[in-house]
Scaffold this motif. Sequence first.
Motif, PDB file in Angstrom:
ATOM      1  N   GLU A   1     -21.986 -14.580  -2.408  1.00 27.74           N
ATOM      2  CA  GLU A   1     -21.708 -14.001  -3.724  1.00 27.74           C
ATOM      3  C   GLU A   1     -20.469 -13.108  -3.662  1.00 27.74           C
ATOM      4  N   SER A   2     -20.349 -12.332  -2.603  1.00 25.82           N
ATOM      5  CA  SER A   2     -19.166 -11.499  -2.425  1.00 25.82           C
ATOM      6  C   SER A   2     -17.911 -12.361  -2.336  1.00 25.82           C
ATOM      7  N   ALA A   3     -17.999 -13.476  -1.605  1.00 22.92           N
ATOM      8  CA  ALA A   3     -16.855 -14.385  -1.476  1.00 22.92           C
ATOM      9  C   ALA A   3     -16.479 -15.011  -2.816  1.00 22.92           C
TER      10      ALA A   3
ATOM     11  N   LEU B   1     -19.542  -4.108   6.922  1.00 18.73           N
ATOM     12  CA  LEU B   1     -18.206  -3.543   6.709  1.00 18.73           C
ATOM     13  C   LEU B   1     -17.166  -4.641   6.569  1.00 18.73           C
ATOM     14  N   PHE B   2     -17.308  -5.693   7.375  1.00 13.75           N
ATOM     15  CA  PHE B   2     -16.357  -6.803   7.338  1.00 13.75           C
ATOM     16  C   PHE B   2     -16.384  -7.498   5.980  1.00 13.75           C
ATOM     17  N   ILE B   3     -17.602  -7.765   5.483  1.00 15.00           N
ATOM     18  CA  ILE B   3     -17.742  -8.486   4.222  1.00 15.00           C
ATOM     19  C   ILE B   3     -17.355  -7.600   3.036  1.00 15.00           C
ATOM     20  N   VAL B   4     -18.075  -6.488   2.882  1.00 15.26           N
ATOM     21  CA  VAL B   4     -17.843  -5.619   1.714  1.00 15.26           C
ATOM     22  C   VAL B   4     -16.441  -5.022   1.763  1.00 15.26           C
ATOM     23  N   GLY B   5     -16.039  -4.562   2.964  1.00 22.21           N
ATOM     24  CA  GLY B   5     -14.733  -3.922   3.090  1.00 22.21           C
ATOM     25  C   GLY B   5     -13.586  -4.855   2.775  1.00 22.21           C
TER      26      GLY B   5
ATOM     27  N   PHE C   1      -9.434  -6.963  -0.946  1.00 25.60           N
ATOM     28  CA  PHE C   1      -8.608  -8.019  -1.529  1.00 25.60           C
ATOM     29  C   PHE C   1      -8.799  -8.104  -3.046  1.00 25.60           C
ATOM     30  N   ILE C   2     -10.005  -7.811  -3.510  1.00 28.79           N
ATOM     31  CA  ILE C   2     -10.237  -7.785  -4.960  1.00 28.79           C
ATOM     32  C   ILE C   2      -9.411  -6.672  -5.606  1.00 28.79           C
ATOM     33  N   VAL C   3      -9.416  -5.493  -4.986  1.00 25.78           N
ATOM     34  CA  VAL C   3      -8.633  -4.361  -5.503  1.00 25.78           C
ATOM     35  C   VAL C   3      -7.140  -4.689  -5.495  1.00 25.78           C
TER      36      VAL C   3
END
Length: 320
Positions: free
Chosen positions: A119-121, A212-216, A221-223
């Motif tokens: 979902e994050s991806a 941290l790897f996923i959310v960070g 990259f979204i920001v």
Amino acid sequence: MLPQDIVFASNSTGSDLSVFFLMGIPGLEDLHLWISIPFCSVFSVALIGNCTLLYVIKTESSLHKPMFYFLAMLAVIDLVLSTTTVPKILSIFWFNSREISFNACLMQMFFLHSFSIMESALLLAMAFDRYVAICNPLRYTTILTNSVIVKIGLAALFRAVLLMVPLPFLLRRLPYCQSHVISHCYCEHMAVVKLACADTTFNNIYGIIVALFIVGLDLLFIVLSYIKILRAVLSLASKEEQLKAFGTCGSHISAILVFYIPVVLSSTVHRFGRVVAPHVHILMANFYLLFPPMMNPIVYGVRTKQIRVRVLLWFQGKSF
């Protein structure tokens, strides 16, 4: 089965990994039936909303575009997240069915964490879609072709599986020689790790690194995408053009907030677990699990004209 009976049964299993017990919401066992009402309601809305979204996207040819293909993937992910966990949660609340086999527990954990990563991806992919649509509109159709969309979806799946495959093996190598009672509604990674009677440093570090790897990275990259989008929008001449460009991003920004705010809140509560009541932590974890699947179809249904019109026609009994 009462909580004390669960403790006795779990202690009697010794090192047997065949059965674990889910407590539900510790401290609120007497309220499980009442708590099940909002849980069941949210679950029903999530199922109906995401299935409706998939049906509308499939049947409405004007929605056969990259952004809506990504939205369809997001709906599938939300359906998997909901159906993987909520039925078992409701069975605990309604029927006191707390037993879960160790293999089923690992499978539930794998699907839960894998699809959360996916979902994050997908949210990152949708940010890229908005970036291309606003910053390179003339190349939109040549950049985001159907084959590229399929590759993005497969990459999201591969990354999630690659990161989560080690978890079941890491947990299987640990001894569980004491309690088999999981103080949670579902098999969350850290809740199972806490039951091990061995050094779990590696498991803890691996879980933190993955989070941290996923959310960070995804959030970073979204920001960055939205910084570039903001610059492009502000360069537009008229206010009307600026508002129109921002309007195309509104649904996606809402979806980002719906997903990441519960993640941050749940993580914050987890980090301060010593001063926060256990049931607050469990409720926040369930909020993170239930809220996005319910809100995503509502957000896109309300803010996307084509979806909103088709759903209204459907409820009015008119054909598509």
